[in-house]
Motif scaffolding. Sequence first.
Motif, mmCIF file in Angstrom:
data_model
loop_
_atom_site.group_PDB
_atom_site.id
_atom_site.type_symbol
_atom_site.label_atom_id
_atom_site.label_comp_id
_atom_site.label_asym_id
_atom_site.label_seq_id
_atom_site.Cartn_x
_atom_site.Cartn_y
_atom_site.Cartn_z
ATOM 1 N N GLN A 150 0.815 -1.210 0.000
ATOM 2 C CA GLN A 150 0.000 0.000 0.000
ATOM 3 C C GLN A 150 0.853 1.267 0.000
ATOM 4 O OE1 GLN A 150 -3.301 0.140 -0.438
ATOM 5 N NE2 GLN A 150 -3.281 -2.090 -0.643
ATOM 6 N N ARG A 151 1.995 1.255 0.677
ATOM 7 C CA ARG A 151 2.881 2.426 0.644
ATOM 8 C C ARG A 151 3.417 2.647 -0.774
ATOM 9 N NH1 ARG A 151 4.721 0.113 5.688
ATOM 10 N NH2 ARG A 151 4.161 1.439 7.455
ATOM 11 N N THR A 152 3.765 1.567 -1.443
ATOM 12 C CA THR A 152 4.256 1.684 -2.816
ATOM 13 C C THR A 152 3.170 2.214 -3.740
ATOM 14 O OG1 THR A 152 5.831 -0.119 -2.478
ATOM 15 C CG2 THR A 152 5.276 0.419 -4.743
ATOM 16 N N LEU A 153 1.951 1.707 -3.572
ATOM 17 C CA LEU A 153 0.844 2.176 -4.394
ATOM 18 C C LEU A 153 0.550 3.650 -4.143
ATOM 19 C CD1 LEU A 153 -1.560 -0.886 -4.029
ATOM 20 C CD2 LEU A 153 -0.258 -0.245 -6.062
ATOM 21 N N ASN A 154 0.626 4.078 -2.880
ATOM 22 C CA ASN A 154 0.347 5.469 -2.575
ATOM 23 C C ASN A 154 1.413 6.399 -3.165
ATOM 24 O OD1 ASN A 154 -2.021 4.939 -1.170
ATOM 25 N ND2 ASN A 154 -0.950 4.633 0.768
ATOM 26 N N LEU A 155 2.670 5.972 -3.131
ATOM 27 C CA LEU A 155 3.718 6.770 -3.768
ATOM 28 C C LEU A 155 3.469 6.868 -5.260
ATOM 29 C CD1 LEU A 155 6.446 8.241 -3.812
ATOM 30 C CD2 LEU A 155 7.558 6.001 -3.984
ATOM 31 N N HIS A 156 3.108 5.746 -5.862
ATOM 32 C CA HIS A 156 2.852 5.751 -7.297
ATOM 33 C C HIS A 156 1.629 6.605 -7.631
ATOM 34 C CE1 HIS A 156 2.107 4.065 -11.359
ATOM 35 N NE2 HIS A 156 3.411 3.983 -11.359
ATOM 36 N N ALA A 157 0.638 6.599 -6.735
ATOM 37 C CA ALA A 157 -0.544 7.435 -6.941
ATOM 38 C C ALA A 157 -0.149 8.908 -6.993
ATOM 39 C CB ALA A 157 -1.556 7.199 -5.831
ATOM 40 N N ASN A 158 0.757 9.294 -6.107
ATOM 41 C CA ASN A 158 1.206 10.684 -6.110
ATOM 42 C C ASN A 158 1.907 11.038 -7.412
ATOM 43 O OD1 ASN A 158 3.853 12.477 -5.581
ATOM 44 N ND2 ASN A 158 2.156 13.254 -4.324
ATOM 45 N N LEU A 159 2.761 10.147 -7.905
ATOM 46 C CA LEU A 159 3.492 10.416 -9.147
ATOM 47 C C LEU A 159 2.542 10.524 -10.329
ATOM 48 C CD1 LEU A 159 6.427 7.877 -8.639
ATOM 49 C CD2 LEU A 159 6.507 10.352 -8.278
ATOM 50 N N MET A 160 1.545 9.652 -10.377
ATOM 51 C CA MET A 160 0.610 9.629 -11.506
ATOM 52 C C MET A 160 -0.434 10.733 -11.427
ATOM 53 S SD MET A 160 1.135 6.956 -13.633
ATOM 54 C CE MET A 160 -0.474 6.472 -14.236
ATOM 55 N N GLY A 161 -0.770 11.180 -10.209
ATOM 56 C CA GLY A 161 -1.890 12.104 -10.057
ATOM 57 C C GLY A 161 -1.495 13.548 -9.825
ATOM 58 N N ARG A 162 -0.258 13.906 -10.074
ATOM 59 C CA ARG A 162 0.197 15.273 -9.830
ATOM 60 C C ARG A 162 -0.517 16.275 -10.731
ATOM 61 N NH1 ARG A 162 6.454 15.334 -8.215
ATOM 62 N NH2 ARG A 162 6.294 13.776 -6.569
ATOM 63 N N ALA A 163 -0.779 17.450 -10.174
ATOM 64 C CA ALA A 163 -1.442 18.493 -10.961
ATOM 65 C C ALA A 163 -0.509 19.035 -12.038
ATOM 66 C CB ALA A 163 -1.915 19.619 -10.048
ATOM 67 N N THR A 164 0.781 19.079 -11.755
ATOM 68 C CA THR A 164 1.765 19.534 -12.730
ATOM 69 C C THR A 164 2.811 18.438 -12.937
ATOM 70 O OG1 THR A 164 3.116 20.607 -11.017
ATOM 71 C CG2 THR A 164 1.457 21.960 -12.124
ATOM 72 N N GLU A 165 3.224 18.252 -14.176
ATOM 73 C CA GLU A 165 4.227 17.259 -14.559
ATOM 74 C C GLU A 165 3.928 15.873 -13.998
ATOM 75 O OE1 GLU A 165 7.894 19.125 -13.261
ATOM 76 O OE2 GLU A 165 8.218 19.870 -15.301
ATOM 77 N N PRO A 166 2.716 15.357 -14.212
ATOM 78 C CA PRO A 166 2.418 13.999 -13.737
ATOM 79 C C PRO A 166 3.214 12.969 -14.528
ATOM 80 C CG PRO A 166 0.656 14.774 -15.151
ATOM 81 C CD PRO A 166 1.586 15.950 -14.944
ATOM 82 N N TYR A 167 3.527 11.868 -13.876
ATOM 83 C CA TYR A 167 4.207 10.772 -14.556
ATOM 84 C C TYR A 167 3.186 9.975 -15.367
ATOM 85 C CZ TYR A 167 8.489 11.614 -11.928
ATOM 86 O OH TYR A 167 9.631 12.176 -11.427
ATOM 87 N N THR A 168 3.667 9.347 -16.432
ATOM 88 C CA THR A 168 2.792 8.611 -17.340
ATOM 89 C C THR A 168 3.211 7.151 -17.384
ATOM 90 O OG1 THR A 168 2.409 10.561 -18.711
ATOM 91 C CG2 THR A 168 1.967 8.424 -19.726
ATOM 92 N N ARG A 169 2.236 6.286 -17.223
ATOM 93 C CA ARG A 169 2.516 4.864 -17.268
ATOM 94 C C ARG A 169 3.057 4.473 -18.639
ATOM 95 N NH1 ARG A 169 -1.863 0.030 -17.921
ATOM 96 N NH2 ARG A 169 -0.328 -1.607 -18.196
ATOM 97 N N ASP A 170 4.091 3.610 -18.626
ATOM 98 C CA ASP A 170 4.742 3.110 -19.834
ATOM 99 C C ASP A 170 5.507 4.188 -20.580
ATOM 100 O OD1 ASP A 170 4.707 0.414 -19.992
ATOM 101 O OD2 ASP A 170 2.927 0.256 -21.215
ATOM 102 N N ALA A 171 5.666 5.364 -19.960
ATOM 103 C CA ALA A 171 6.514 6.392 -20.554
ATOM 104 C C ALA A 171 7.660 6.700 -19.602
ATOM 105 C CB ALA A 171 5.716 7.652 -20.865
ATOM 106 N N ASP A 172 7.327 7.110 -18.370
ATOM 107 C CA ASP A 172 8.388 7.414 -17.416
ATOM 108 C C ASP A 172 8.168 6.758 -16.053
ATOM 109 O OD1 ASP A 172 7.184 10.822 -17.554
ATOM 110 O OD2 ASP A 172 6.236 9.054 -16.705
ATOM 111 N N THR A 173 7.184 5.916 -15.930
ATOM 112 C CA THR A 173 7.022 5.159 -14.690
ATOM 113 C C THR A 173 6.411 3.797 -14.981
ATOM 114 O OG1 THR A 173 6.207 5.253 -12.414
ATOM 115 C CG2 THR A 173 4.709 5.992 -14.132
ATOM 116 N N GLN A 174 6.687 2.876 -14.091
ATOM 117 C CA GLN A 174 6.164 1.519 -14.194
ATOM 118 C C GLN A 174 5.963 0.988 -12.782
ATOM 119 O OE1 GLN A 174 4.447 -0.603 -15.757
ATOM 120 N NE2 GLN A 174 5.824 -1.485 -17.290
#
Length: 550
Positions: A425-449
């Motif tokens: 759950q900690r890993t998922l929450n960190l990933h949620a933050n990266l994917m859900g950012r209002a500015t410069e969000p990370y994109t699956r299969d582009a810069d995060t996995q």
Amino acid sequence: MRFVAALLTMIASPAFAHPGEDTRRVEVEFSVTHETTFGESVFILGERPELGGDDMRLAVLMVPTSYPTWTARVALPQGAEHTYRFVTRSTSDSTFKDPANGTVISGDVTTTAPSAPDAPPPNARTFFYETTWVDPILWYSERGEPHQAVPMQRVGAGRAPGTSRWVARHFGRTHERVSLHIKTNDGSQRFPPSDIQTDLDVGFINDTPGLPGGGGGEAFAYVPAVDPAPGRRDYDPINPPSIQSTNLGGETRRYRVWLPRGYDEHPDRRYPVLYMHDGQNVFESGPFGSWNAENSITLFTRLGLVRELIVVGVDNTANRFANYIPPDDGGQADDYAAFVIEELKPLIDAQYRTIPDAAHTGIAGSSLGGLCSLYFGWDHPDTFGRVGAFSSSLQFNNFPDRVASEPSRDLRLYLDAGDTSDGLQRTLNLHANLMGRATEPYTRDADTQLVIGFNQAHNEAAWAARLPWALNDLFPATETQRELLVTGFAPAYDLNADGGADIDDLHAWHETPSDVNFDGAANDTDRQRLEAYLRRAELGRPSRLAETVR
């Protein structure tokens, strides 16, 4: 209500096509408005592997950016048609692996990702092979479909006496994993005995007698030496080399270097580097087991799933705990990072043919080593551009909180965790933050996995099982396939036999027209093809050659 983001894949599914320098992708944003109950979230489920491959367990978990509106950004190949639907699923650790955990909440939607004018054609897959056979046939399969035949065309002499170079081109779908083999025209012989499964859109299948266990097929993204040696340890496992570190107060640190296949046979090639913590466990068996990295690297490189790279295992010491914890949480990872950046990396770059920039340098580790790897990348993105964080110890939460609050870094991030007492759950929450950012969000299969290991706990066996997919994500073989479209066709265009194809060969053609496309006639079509080849090579844009050289 607490939400988590983006379940991407599991260790049992190798079906990903990853972005590299040759694969033009576009970020596609998915959005749906739906109210959920406690412990439930919204996912995307589609037919493409990036969208779960119609496997409910692998559906892409969305982020509630403005609840009840859920969004997810996914990188898809330009022009890729895809069908998807939205589903709800429970997000508890124990339910991710349950295929019955899912309720469809929308109808199917079929659409096509946007495509730029210079996107490669969807049937631009091209493979080369050298053999004494006449008129060989390549057989390929994608998405588990029946094999299809592609007659190969001769494009010149092979590297070994008595052989010819053959090519199969304009077949299949780009950005798809392909399973292939080659047969004689009458079907009586095939090579290799088992299919090669590769992500390469452009590849060279090599018969390498020196492979462990005898001859077999290897996929290359360039024209290799006839018999490249397998990858190897460049150290004595009993007594690895060491450095006495100034940054670590005079502490002696051992390290272990793995060199890729063909390192000695290809003296002009340079390689990316992956640094890995807990070096005693990377190739050999340490106190808690082994990652068996040699097996993963050898197999996935042979198949053309992972690019050739140098791996440096950095041994730990009794100071591991302090070395691996970021200073935010009271540790000395800043001193350990200084050792790797200022002392070890310069030594490796001086002794080996590395590509030293951040874009080609990775850092990886597990548990505290995963936390440390994330710290290395986050605070030193000018040195480490690719981060593999396995089962990270995110309970040391000051540094993860800082990651969540700071601007995005230019990194390729691989995150994972098992679903059995592994801090998922900690890993998922960190990933949620990266994917859900209002500015410069990370994109699956582009810069995060993100990978979830089903039925996997916090141990070396689990990390060894997930290592192949981390390597496939962080260092995909597709990054290096551009040059093959130039070098692969070179034998047909080297008309003056000086070892290269250049403007002198065009002059040679005008003096004595040659049938470079092997259609039985030397005519203006041959001249046009040769000119197009030389223009692409001169401009350094060989990625579209598959369209030009028909």
